[in-house]
Design a protein around this motif. Sequence first.
Motif, PDB file in Angstrom:
ATOM      1  N   HIS A  14       8.127  -0.935   9.085  1.00 36.18           N
ATOM      2  CA  HIS A  14       8.997  -0.707   7.930  1.00 36.18           C
ATOM      3  C   HIS A  14       9.561   0.712   7.960  1.00 36.18           C
ATOM      4  O   HIS A  14       8.959   1.633   8.521  1.00 36.18           O
ATOM      5  CB  HIS A  14       8.217  -0.906   6.624  1.00 36.18           C
ATOM      6  CG  HIS A  14       7.764  -2.319   6.400  1.00 36.18           C
ATOM      7  ND1 HIS A  14       6.713  -2.887   7.099  1.00 36.18           N
ATOM      8  CD2 HIS A  14       8.216  -3.285   5.566  1.00 36.18           C
ATOM      9  CE1 HIS A  14       6.538  -4.137   6.706  1.00 36.18           C
ATOM     10  NE2 HIS A  14       7.432  -4.405   5.769  1.00 36.18           N
ATOM     11  N   LEU A  15      10.723   0.873   7.362  1.00 33.17           N
ATOM     12  CA  LEU A  15      11.280   2.205   7.170  1.00 33.17           C
ATOM     13  C   LEU A  15      10.299   3.033   6.349  1.00 33.17           C
ATOM     14  O   LEU A  15       9.626   2.507   5.449  1.00 33.17           O
ATOM     15  CB  LEU A  15      12.620   2.130   6.440  1.00 33.17           C
ATOM     16  CG  LEU A  15      13.758   1.363   7.116  1.00 33.17           C
ATOM     17  CD1 LEU A  15      14.960   1.300   6.174  1.00 33.17           C
ATOM     18  CD2 LEU A  15      14.146   2.016   8.420  1.00 33.17           C
ATOM     19  N   ILE A  16      10.237   4.329   6.623  1.00 26.97           N
ATOM     20  CA  ILE A  16       9.277   5.133   5.875  1.00 26.97           C
ATOM     21  C   ILE A  16       9.715   5.339   4.427  1.00 26.97           C
ATOM     22  O   ILE A  16       8.917   5.747   3.584  1.00 26.97           O
ATOM     23  CB  ILE A  16       8.997   6.485   6.556  1.00 26.97           C
ATOM     24  CG1 ILE A  16      10.225   7.399   6.529  1.00 26.97           C
ATOM     25  CG2 ILE A  16       8.517   6.286   7.987  1.00 26.97           C
ATOM     26  CD1 ILE A  16       9.901   8.817   6.959  1.00 26.97           C
ATOM     27  N   THR A  17      10.975   5.057   4.137  1.00 28.43           N
ATOM     28  CA  THR A  17      11.443   5.128   2.745  1.00 28.43           C
ATOM     29  C   THR A  17      11.174   3.839   1.976  1.00 28.43           C
ATOM     30  O   THR A  17      11.456   3.763   0.776  1.00 28.43           O
ATOM     31  CB  THR A  17      12.952   5.427   2.705  1.00 28.43           C
ATOM     32  OG1 THR A  17      13.645   4.459   3.514  1.00 28.43           O
ATOM     33  CG2 THR A  17      13.244   6.820   3.242  1.00 28.43           C
ATOM     34  N   ASP A  18      10.636   2.838   2.655  1.00 33.83           N
ATOM     35  CA  ASP A  18      10.356   1.545   2.030  1.00 33.83           C
ATOM     36  C   ASP A  18       9.041   1.641   1.245  1.00 33.83           C
ATOM     37  O   ASP A  18       7.961   1.756   1.831  1.00 33.83           O
ATOM     38  CB  ASP A  18      10.255   0.463   3.106  1.00 33.83           C
ATOM     39  CG  ASP A  18      10.175  -0.944   2.529  1.00 33.83           C
ATOM     40  OD1 ASP A  18       9.875  -1.072   1.330  1.00 33.83           O
ATOM     41  OD2 ASP A  18      10.394  -1.898   3.293  1.00 33.83           O
ATOM     42  N   GLN A  19       9.142   1.589  -0.053  1.00 29.67           N
ATOM     43  CA  GLN A  19       7.956   1.674  -0.909  1.00 29.67           C
ATOM     44  C   GLN A  19       7.670   0.347  -1.619  1.00 29.67           C
ATOM     45  O   GLN A  19       7.040   0.322  -2.682  1.00 29.67           O
ATOM     46  CB  GLN A  19       8.145   2.799  -1.943  1.00 29.67           C
ATOM     47  CG  GLN A  19       8.381   4.176  -1.346  1.00 29.67           C
ATOM     48  CD  GLN A  19       7.232   4.632  -0.447  1.00 29.67           C
ATOM     49  OE1 GLN A  19       6.072   4.371  -0.753  1.00 29.67           O
ATOM     50  NE2 GLN A  19       7.553   5.303   0.646  1.00 29.67           N
ATOM     51  N   THR A  20       8.129  -0.740  -1.031  1.00 26.30           N
ATOM     52  CA  THR A  20       7.852  -2.052  -1.604  1.00 26.30           C
ATOM     53  C   THR A  20       6.374  -2.402  -1.415  1.00 26.30           C
ATOM     54  O   THR A  20       5.667  -1.787  -0.604  1.00 26.30           O
ATOM     55  CB  THR A  20       8.713  -3.140  -0.942  1.00 26.30           C
ATOM     56  OG1 THR A  20       8.413  -3.173   0.471  1.00 26.30           O
ATOM     57  CG2 THR A  20      10.194  -2.843  -1.125  1.00 26.30           C
ATOM     58  N   ASP A  21       5.937  -3.410  -2.140  1.00 28.26           N
ATOM     59  CA  ASP A  21       4.548  -3.840  -2.021  1.00 28.26           C
ATOM     60  C   ASP A  21       4.243  -4.318  -0.601  1.00 28.26           C
ATOM     61  O   ASP A  21       3.142  -4.087  -0.083  1.00 28.26           O
ATOM     62  CB  ASP A  21       4.257  -4.964  -3.020  1.00 28.26           C
ATOM     63  CG  ASP A  21       4.250  -4.480  -4.460  1.00 28.26           C
ATOM     64  OD1 ASP A  21       4.106  -3.253  -4.672  1.00 28.26           O
ATOM     65  OD2 ASP A  21       4.394  -5.316  -5.371  1.00 28.26           O
ATOM     66  N   ALA A  22       5.208  -4.980   0.021  1.00 32.92           N
ATOM     67  CA  ALA A  22       4.999  -5.474   1.387  1.00 32.92           C
ATOM     68  C   ALA A  22       4.785  -4.314   2.353  1.00 32.92           C
ATOM     69  O   ALA A  22       3.870  -4.347   3.194  1.00 32.92           O
ATOM     70  CB  ALA A  22       6.192  -6.316   1.830  1.00 32.92           C
ATOM     71  N   ALA A  23       5.617  -3.272   2.262  1.00 33.50           N
ATOM     72  CA  ALA A  23       5.483  -2.107   3.142  1.00 33.50           C
ATOM     73  C   ALA A  23       4.147  -1.411   2.915  1.00 33.50           C
ATOM     74  O   ALA A  23       3.469  -1.000   3.873  1.00 33.50           O
ATOM     75  CB  ALA A  23       6.639  -1.148   2.909  1.00 33.50           C
ATOM     76  N   LYS A  24       3.755  -1.264   1.652  1.00 37.23           N
ATOM     77  CA  LYS A  24       2.484  -0.608   1.336  1.00 37.23           C
ATOM     78  C   LYS A  24       1.300  -1.406   1.885  1.00 37.23           C
ATOM     79  O   LYS A  24       0.303  -0.843   2.337  1.00 37.23           O
ATOM     80  CB  LYS A  24       2.350  -0.429  -0.167  1.00 37.23           C
ATOM     81  CG  LYS A  24       3.331   0.591  -0.748  1.00 37.23           C
ATOM     82  CD  LYS A  24       3.192   0.687  -2.260  1.00 37.23           C
ATOM     83  CE  LYS A  24       4.173   1.715  -2.838  1.00 37.23           C
ATOM     84  NZ  LYS A  24       4.080   1.811  -4.310  1.00 37.23           N
ATOM     85  N   ARG A  25       1.422  -2.733   1.853  1.00 35.42           N
ATOM     86  CA  ARG A  25       0.346  -3.578   2.394  1.00 35.42           C
ATOM     87  C   ARG A  25       0.213  -3.375   3.897  1.00 35.42           C
ATOM     88  O   ARG A  25      -0.907  -3.245   4.422  1.00 35.42           O
ATOM     89  CB  ARG A  25       0.642  -5.043   2.086  1.00 35.42           C
ATOM     90  CG  ARG A  25      -0.324  -6.025   2.733  1.00 35.42           C
ATOM     91  CD  ARG A  25      -0.073  -7.460   2.278  1.00 35.42           C
ATOM     92  NE  ARG A  25      -0.851  -8.386   3.081  1.00 35.42           N
ATOM     93  CZ  ARG A  25      -0.392  -9.010   4.157  1.00 35.42           C
ATOM     94  NH1 ARG A  25       0.873  -8.813   4.552  1.00 35.42           N
ATOM     95  NH2 ARG A  25      -1.161  -9.830   4.847  1.00 35.42           N
ATOM     96  N   TYR A  26       1.321  -3.345   4.604  1.00 37.59           N
ATOM     97  CA  TYR A  26       1.264  -3.126   6.052  1.00 37.59           C
ATOM     98  C   TYR A  26       0.686  -1.753   6.383  1.00 37.59           C
ATOM     99  O   TYR A  26      -0.061  -1.601   7.352  1.00 37.59           O
ATOM    100  CB  TYR A  26       2.656  -3.292   6.669  1.00 37.59           C
ATOM    101  CG  TYR A  26       2.974  -4.718   7.033  1.00 37.59           C
ATOM    102  CD1 TYR A  26       2.753  -5.207   8.319  1.00 37.59           C
ATOM    103  CD2 TYR A  26       3.478  -5.608   6.084  1.00 37.59           C
ATOM    104  CE1 TYR A  26       3.020  -6.517   8.653  1.00 37.59           C
ATOM    105  CE2 TYR A  26       3.762  -6.930   6.406  1.00 37.59           C
ATOM    106  CZ  TYR A  26       3.524  -7.376   7.693  1.00 37.59           C
ATOM    107  OH  TYR A  26       3.787  -8.688   8.023  1.00 37.59           O
ATOM    108  N   GLN A  27       1.031  -0.740   5.582  1.00 38.40           N
ATOM    109  CA  GLN A  27       0.499   0.608   5.812  1.00 38.40           C
ATOM    110  C   GLN A  27      -0.994   0.672   5.530  1.00 38.40           C
ATOM    111  O   GLN A  27      -1.761   1.210   6.339  1.00 38.40           O
ATOM    112  CB  GLN A  27       1.245   1.616   4.939  1.00 38.40           C
ATOM    113  CG  GLN A  27       2.687   1.847   5.340  1.00 38.40           C
ATOM    114  CD  GLN A  27       3.407   2.748   4.354  1.00 38.40           C
ATOM    115  OE1 GLN A  27       2.816   3.239   3.388  1.00 38.40           O
ATOM    116  NE2 GLN A  27       4.691   2.968   4.577  1.00 38.40           N
TER     117      GLN A  27
END
Length: 295
Positions: A14-27
């Motif tokens: 994900h883009l590092i500016t992506d703060q969606t729940d999906a991006a946070k889950r992957y991180q």
Amino acid sequence: MTDIKQPLAEVFGHLITDQTDAAKRYQSHRLCPFNNKVPNCTKDKAKNPLGVCSIYHESEPVITCPIRFRQDWIIADDAAAFFFEEGTRWSSLTEVRLNDANGKSAGNIDVVLVAYDDGGKVLDFGALEIQAVYISGNVREPFEYYMGDPESRATMDWSREPNYPRPDYLSSSRKRLVPQLVYKGGILHAWGKKIAVALNKSFFATLPTLKQVPKRDADIAWLIYDLELRTKAGNAPGRYHLTKVDEVFTEFEPALLSITTPLPGRVEDFIKLLQEKLDEQLETPPTNQTIERLF
């Protein structure tokens, strides 16, 4: 795209500016969305993976992880279109060991595409090699810094930090691509099997000009990809999607010769350098210390 002052294009897909729940889950779970052998990212270290899929260079994304090329397995579809006739049944196998005549390993083939009949018998195969780009500098430091607080550090300025990471195309070709073609490619070519090479557009652009041949006469298909940013409606962050932008067909030996033959500079420049070093040596006599007679 505006000037970007930090190197991280994608982190855990994900883009590092992506703060969606999906991006946070992957991180938070260190997940890989690109068909890794396990659900998690395993790059560099399994317990503390370097989850950087691509970095920015001159404000454009460059793929630095070979697993990144597995998005939706479009590379397998593109390679199969080169290896086999339309309508052929095929499947893909990853990380297949290739031995030489002495039983010694020449390395693992990234992906082997296998054609088979109705009974599951192997009819043919082709080898797909994936060539990501090496990095010079330190990419783990900005990655760890970002992961410490992704929400507030998504727009960080890393431009003044030492060892700013950049793609190392020369090492990527000399240390990775050339050995792959010499050892694994040499065996496959001797067997009369085709090879496909998947690589980033910017990487291919640094290679010497390759003599192209019609697809039907080719031994190698160079499958050239780029990351295309697809935005979503409203203010939702976009995602990069792997997109084939070109394909180049070559014979094996001419391509290998082009890549392994250095472009010579002017011999006059080398003679000038020799002259400068010789002049320096002659003008600076060696320091000899005289030992006085002791007796």
